[in-house]
Design a protein around this motif. Sequence first.
Motif, PDB file in Angstrom:
ATOM      1  N   ALA A   1       0.826  -1.206   0.000  1.00  0.00           N
ATOM      2  CA  ALA A   1       0.000   0.000   0.000  1.00  0.00           C
ATOM      3  C   ALA A   1       0.861   1.256   0.000  1.00  0.00           C
ATOM      4  N   ALA A   2       1.892   1.254   0.851  1.00  0.00           N
ATOM      5  CA  ALA A   2       2.803   2.403   0.915  1.00  0.00           C
ATOM      6  C   ALA A   2       3.536   2.595  -0.407  1.00  0.00           C
ATOM      7  N   PHE A   3       4.025   1.515  -0.962  1.00  0.00           N
ATOM      8  CA  PHE A   3       4.743   1.563  -2.231  1.00  0.00           C
ATOM      9  C   PHE A   3       3.845   2.098  -3.333  1.00  0.00           C
ATOM     10  N   GLY A   4       2.569   1.675  -3.326  1.00  0.00           N
ATOM     11  CA  GLY A   4       1.639   2.113  -4.357  1.00  0.00           C
ATOM     12  C   GLY A   4       1.406   3.608  -4.347  1.00  0.00           C
ATOM     13  N   SER A   5       1.217   4.182  -3.178  1.00  0.00           N
ATOM     14  CA  SER A   5       0.946   5.617  -3.102  1.00  0.00           C
ATOM     15  C   SER A   5       2.202   6.456  -3.274  1.00  0.00           C
ATOM     16  N   ALA A   6       3.325   5.986  -2.736  1.00  0.00           N
ATOM     17  CA  ALA A   6       4.561   6.774  -2.801  1.00  0.00           C
ATOM     18  C   ALA A   6       5.228   6.704  -4.170  1.00  0.00           C
ATOM     19  N   ALA A   7       5.149   5.554  -4.837  1.00  0.00           N
ATOM     20  CA  ALA A   7       5.864   5.380  -6.099  1.00  0.00           C
ATOM     21  C   ALA A   7       5.066   5.816  -7.310  1.00  0.00           C
ATOM     22  N   THR A   8       3.746   5.951  -7.189  1.00  0.00           N
ATOM     23  CA  THR A   8       2.934   6.281  -8.355  1.00  0.00           C
ATOM     24  C   THR A   8       3.213   7.676  -8.918  1.00  0.00           C
ATOM     25  N   PRO A   9       3.340   8.746  -8.109  1.00  0.00           N
ATOM     26  CA  PRO A   9       3.676  10.046  -8.696  1.00  0.00           C
ATOM     27  C   PRO A   9       4.997  10.045  -9.467  1.00  0.00           C
ATOM     28  N   PRO A  10       6.096   9.460  -8.948  1.00  0.00           N
ATOM     29  CA  PRO A  10       7.308   9.374  -9.767  1.00  0.00           C
ATOM     30  C   PRO A  10       7.114   8.540 -11.031  1.00  0.00           C
ATOM     31  N   MET A  11       6.316   7.468 -10.948  1.00  0.00           N
ATOM     32  CA  MET A  11       6.029   6.671 -12.135  1.00  0.00           C
ATOM     33  C   MET A  11       5.271   7.496 -13.168  1.00  0.00           C
ATOM     34  N   ASP A  12       4.399   8.374 -12.715  1.00  0.00           N
ATOM     35  CA  ASP A  12       3.670   9.271 -13.610  1.00  0.00           C
ATOM     36  C   ASP A  12       4.640  10.147 -14.390  1.00  0.00           C
ATOM     37  N   ASP A  13       5.636  10.695 -13.699  1.00  0.00           N
ATOM     38  CA  ASP A  13       6.640  11.528 -14.368  1.00  0.00           C
ATOM     39  C   ASP A  13       7.537  10.706 -15.283  1.00  0.00           C
ATOM     40  N   LEU A  14       7.942   9.530 -14.808  1.00  0.00           N
ATOM     41  CA  LEU A  14       8.895   8.711 -15.547  1.00  0.00           C
ATOM     42  C   LEU A  14       8.266   8.060 -16.778  1.00  0.00           C
ATOM     43  N   LEU A  15       7.037   7.586 -16.651  1.00  0.00           N
ATOM     44  CA  LEU A  15       6.396   6.831 -17.727  1.00  0.00           C
ATOM     45  C   LEU A  15       5.517   7.688 -18.634  1.00  0.00           C
ATOM     46  N   GLY A  16       5.317   8.949 -18.236  1.00  0.00           N
ATOM     47  CA  GLY A  16       4.628   9.863 -19.134  1.00  0.00           C
ATOM     48  C   GLY A  16       3.132   9.946 -18.978  1.00  0.00           C
ATOM     49  N   GLY A  17       2.604   9.665 -17.817  1.00  0.00           N
ATOM     50  CA  GLY A  17       1.175   9.844 -17.628  1.00  0.00           C
ATOM     51  C   GLY A  17       0.568   8.869 -16.642  1.00  0.00           C
ATOM     52  N   TRP A  18      -0.659   9.180 -16.232  1.00  0.00           N
ATOM     53  CA  TRP A  18      -1.340   8.386 -15.222  1.00  0.00           C
ATOM     54  C   TRP A  18      -1.692   6.992 -15.730  1.00  0.00           C
ATOM     55  N   ARG A  19      -1.945   6.858 -17.036  1.00  0.00           N
ATOM     56  CA  ARG A  19      -2.319   5.541 -17.566  1.00  0.00           C
ATOM     57  C   ARG A  19      -1.172   4.540 -17.380  1.00  0.00           C
ATOM     58  N   ALA A  20       0.017   4.920 -17.809  1.00  0.00           N
ATOM     59  CA  ALA A  20       1.170   4.018 -17.684  1.00  0.00           C
ATOM     60  C   ALA A  20       1.520   3.778 -16.221  1.00  0.00           C
ATOM     61  N   ALA A  21       1.352   4.812 -15.395  1.00  0.00           N
ATOM     62  CA  ALA A  21       1.669   4.673 -13.972  1.00  0.00           C
ATOM     63  C   ALA A  21       0.728   3.668 -13.304  1.00  0.00           C
ATOM     64  N   TRP A  22      -0.552   3.737 -13.637  1.00  0.00           N
ATOM     65  CA  TRP A  22      -1.503   2.798 -13.045  1.00  0.00           C
ATOM     66  C   TRP A  22      -1.306   1.387 -13.596  1.00  0.00           C
ATOM     67  N   ALA A  23      -1.067   1.274 -14.905  1.00  0.00           N
ATOM     68  CA  ALA A  23      -0.913  -0.049 -15.521  1.00  0.00           C
ATOM     69  C   ALA A  23       0.383  -0.734 -15.093  1.00  0.00           C
ATOM     70  N   GLY A  24       1.388   0.051 -14.725  1.00  0.00           N
ATOM     71  CA  GLY A  24       2.682  -0.516 -14.370  1.00  0.00           C
ATOM     72  C   GLY A  24       2.626  -1.494 -13.207  1.00  0.00           C
ATOM     73  N   TRP A  25       1.596  -1.383 -12.377  1.00  0.00           N
ATOM     74  CA  TRP A  25       1.491  -2.280 -11.225  1.00  0.00           C
ATOM     75  C   TRP A  25       1.123  -3.705 -11.631  1.00  0.00           C
ATOM     76  N   ALA A  26       0.715  -3.898 -12.885  1.00  0.00           N
ATOM     77  CA  ALA A  26       0.429  -5.254 -13.361  1.00  0.00           C
ATOM     78  C   ALA A  26       1.686  -6.123 -13.372  1.00  0.00           C
ATOM     79  N   VAL A  27       2.850  -5.498 -13.517  1.00  0.00           N
ATOM     80  CA  VAL A  27       4.107  -6.257 -13.520  1.00  0.00           C
ATOM     81  C   VAL A  27       4.296  -6.983 -12.196  1.00  0.00           C
ATOM     82  N   LEU A  28       3.992  -6.305 -11.104  1.00  0.00           N
ATOM     83  CA  LEU A  28       4.119  -6.923  -9.780  1.00  0.00           C
ATOM     84  C   LEU A  28       3.135  -8.079  -9.624  1.00  0.00           C
ATOM     85  N   ALA A  29       1.927  -7.926 -10.169  1.00  0.00           N
ATOM     86  CA  ALA A  29       0.933  -8.996 -10.082  1.00  0.00           C
ATOM     87  C   ALA A  29       1.376 -10.230 -10.858  1.00  0.00           C
ATOM     88  N   VAL A  30       1.955 -10.025 -12.039  1.00  0.00           N
ATOM     89  CA  VAL A  30       2.433 -11.149 -12.844  1.00  0.00           C
ATOM     90  C   VAL A  30       3.574 -11.867 -12.121  1.00  0.00           C
TER      91      VAL A  30
END
Length: 400
Positions: A158-187
């Motif tokens: 939970a902590a990782f999800g909230s803290a890492a998502t804003p940097p992922m938004d900047d790094l991956l270029g938007g909220w869509r990629a930032a939200w979808a990126g968590w599928a990697v952890l699920a796989v």
Amino acid sequence: MPVKPQLERSRVAAPVAVTGGALLAVAVVLAALNLRPAVTSVGPLLDRAQADLGATATWAGLLTTMPGLCFAVAGLAAPALARRVGIGAAVALALGVLAVGLVVRVLDGPLVVLGGTLVASAGIALANVLIPVVVKDNFPARVGLMTGVYTAALQGGAAFGSAATPPMDDLLGGWRAAWAGWAVLAVAALVVWLLVLRRLRGGAGTARQERGRSLLRSPLAWIVTVFFGLQAYVAYIVMGWFPQVLMDAGVSRSDAGLLQGLMSLLAVPISLVVPAIAARQGSQTWWIVGLGAIGVVGTVGLTVAPSAAPLLWAILVGVGMSVFSLALTTVALRARDGADTASLSGMAQGFGYLIAAPGPLLFGLLHDLTAAWTIPLVMVTVVMVGQSVFGGLAGRNRYV
């Protein structure tokens, strides 16, 4: 004559059981890491997604409310699924459904986001109910310890999800990629869980779950359910709305994400220590009440002087939210065996999340009606007090 072969089989089986147990523990931790980022990643970027999609505040409220509703419905169905396909296969299926939902929800407009969130939440709901049963059945001598480890991993996710998502938004270029990126952890978790199934085929990892008795007429089961529901009510408001509350108090977007992550992260050491200690005691009441009181102080501070000490309020609220680990512990401790644990877990999380589901929507509605956060935060404080009352009753040493 058969004694010698039997001894030889025992010598061969022993290391497999040890390895399987260790691998199962790793699989439980990885699965737990996935059970919150799908939810906590939404809050820090909710306003950007809403603006990009041209969505309404009602849509935002539905998006934050939907996980709780889905957790209720799918949670009630989880024991039946485990009986049909086996509990290990059911958890693997849950992780696969979660990964698919995380990808689907960013592919199109507002309705697709809601639909994908519904799918991802269904996967989370199934695992929410079933993993405590895996712990009860496979680690019977260390229920408190393994529940703490599982909860710590869940809170860490939970902590990782909230803290890492804003940097992922900047790094991956938007909220869509930032939200979808968590599928990697699920796989990744799914892969490890499938390894567990292969190693333990025919054993506890894949065994079909026995049907537990109905607990709908048990007063204690309802007390545990209401306790679980009220703490979840608070938790999903915090995960969905507190970044906005903090930003309106003058905290930057990135710092708001970090503070929300801190709230969850604080629960990690508490979850590793407190459930193991509390499980060895006859009653968990005072642990539950004490953590609840700390959370109340935090919400009162955030209500009265939000900008005075946002870090302190976040710490206190985070400590209070760690009562979740004891909510899971009481589910395991109030049942005598795995079948009753499955029934109680399904009931507590099914009906409990139904209690919790309106929380984020009502919180947002009260904010819209009052144009302030005071009344919504007062509501949260009142719910925390109720949580402590029912939690205190649930913590007494009894069985359903």
